[in-house]
Design a protein around this motif. Structure first.
Motif, PDB file in Angstrom:
ATOM      1  N   CYS A 124       0.843  -1.150  -0.005  1.00  0.00           N
ATOM      2  CA  CYS A 124       0.059  -0.055   0.025  1.00  0.00           C
ATOM      3  C   CYS A 124       0.882   1.104  -0.082  1.00  0.00           C
ATOM      4  N   VAL A 125       1.730   1.181   0.765  1.00  0.00           N
ATOM      5  CA  VAL A 125       2.633   2.346   0.807  1.00  0.00           C
ATOM      6  C   VAL A 125       3.352   2.617  -0.604  1.00  0.00           C
ATOM      7  N   ARG A 126       3.729   1.607  -1.147  1.00  0.00           N
ATOM      8  CA  ARG A 126       4.803   1.515  -2.328  1.00  0.00           C
ATOM      9  C   ARG A 126       3.621   2.188  -3.452  1.00  0.00           C
ATOM     10  N   LYS A 127       2.715   1.680  -3.521  1.00  0.00           N
ATOM     11  CA  LYS A 127       1.553   2.231  -4.418  1.00  0.00           C
ATOM     12  C   LYS A 127       1.023   3.453  -4.311  1.00  0.00           C
ATOM     13  N   CYS A 128       0.879   3.996  -3.029  1.00  0.00           N
ATOM     14  CA  CYS A 128       0.598   5.246  -2.782  1.00  0.00           C
ATOM     15  C   CYS A 128       2.041   6.269  -2.962  1.00  0.00           C
ATOM     16  N   PHE A 129       2.905   5.951  -2.564  1.00  0.00           N
ATOM     17  CA  PHE A 129       4.075   6.718  -3.046  1.00  0.00           C
ATOM     18  C   PHE A 129       4.225   6.957  -4.556  1.00  0.00           C
ATOM     19  N   GLN A 130       4.044   6.026  -5.444  1.00  0.00           N
ATOM     20  CA  GLN A 130       4.197   5.884  -6.670  1.00  0.00           C
ATOM     21  C   GLN A 130       3.105   6.788  -7.423  1.00  0.00           C
ATOM     22  N   THR A 131       1.913   6.837  -6.694  1.00  0.00           N
ATOM     23  CA  THR A 131       0.884   7.837  -7.173  1.00  0.00           C
ATOM     24  C   THR A 131       0.965   9.122  -6.680  1.00  0.00           C
ATOM     25  N   VAL A 132       1.520   9.279  -5.792  1.00  0.00           N
ATOM     26  CA  VAL A 132       1.739  10.785  -5.184  1.00  0.00           C
ATOM     27  C   VAL A 132       2.817  11.357  -6.189  1.00  0.00           C
ATOM     28  N   ASN A 133       3.971  10.330  -6.449  1.00  0.00           N
ATOM     29  CA  ASN A 133       5.192  11.133  -7.120  1.00  0.00           C
ATOM     30  C   ASN A 133       4.996  10.943  -8.622  1.00  0.00           C
ATOM     31  N   GLY A 134       3.791  10.336  -8.967  1.00  0.00           N
ATOM     32  CA  GLY A 134       3.668  10.220 -10.391  1.00  0.00           C
ATOM     33  C   GLY A 134       4.735   9.409 -11.246  1.00  0.00           C
TER      34      GLY A 134
END
Length: 146
Positions: free
Chosen positions: A136-146
């Motif tokens: 979840c953290v990995r996916k959210c970080f990717q989403t936030v940082n495009g």
């Protein structure tokens, strides 16, 4: 805080635990307090668990707000920080119970023991869900940082 003109109290600011430190302390405590549907002193441990949708919401919000200053290394430890701070808090409640309830205020007999058990049950839930939390953290970080 006091109003300059009236000298009346406006609000209370609790600086008891304000200190320099890692963002992981604050994030971990936020996970501890926001992700379980149970009260901190819930006696029915079946009601204590980490709600993954709430964890995801906390992660998304935190990463959006901290994107300017959080480091990749800190991001990699976000999921674990919730477990660590929850474990630490559980140990603190248990220690206080064993020492006669001298630090945390209590409202009933064995209050800090119930708090400790609840925190340690939440740790178990986090351990069980740690792979999902990290993903979840990995996916959210990717989403936030495009």
């Amino acid at each position: 805080m006091l109003d300059r003109e009236t000298d009346k109290a406006v609000c209370v600011i609790d600086l008891d635990t304000v200190m320099p430190g890692s963002v992981l302390y604050d994030f971990g405590d936020m996970v501890r307090t926001m992700t379980s549907p149970a009260a901190e002193d819930e006696e029915n441990l079946d009601k204590t668990f980490l709600r993954m949708p709430m964890f995801e919401a906390v992660v998304k919000g935190y990463l959006e707000a901290s994107r300017e200053f959080i480091t990749p290394q800190e991001v990699s430890k976000l999921a674990f920080s919730g477990l660590l701070i929850t474990m630490e808090t559980g140990i603190r409640f248990l220690t206080d119970y064993l020492e006669g309830d001298v630090y945390f205020k209590t409202k009933k007999e064995r209050h800090n023991l119930h708090r400790a058990r609840t925190q340690l049950r939440l740790v178990e839930s986090m351990e069980e869900q740690m792979p999902e939390m990290e993903e979840c953290v990995r996916k959210c970080f990717q989403t936030v940082n495009g």
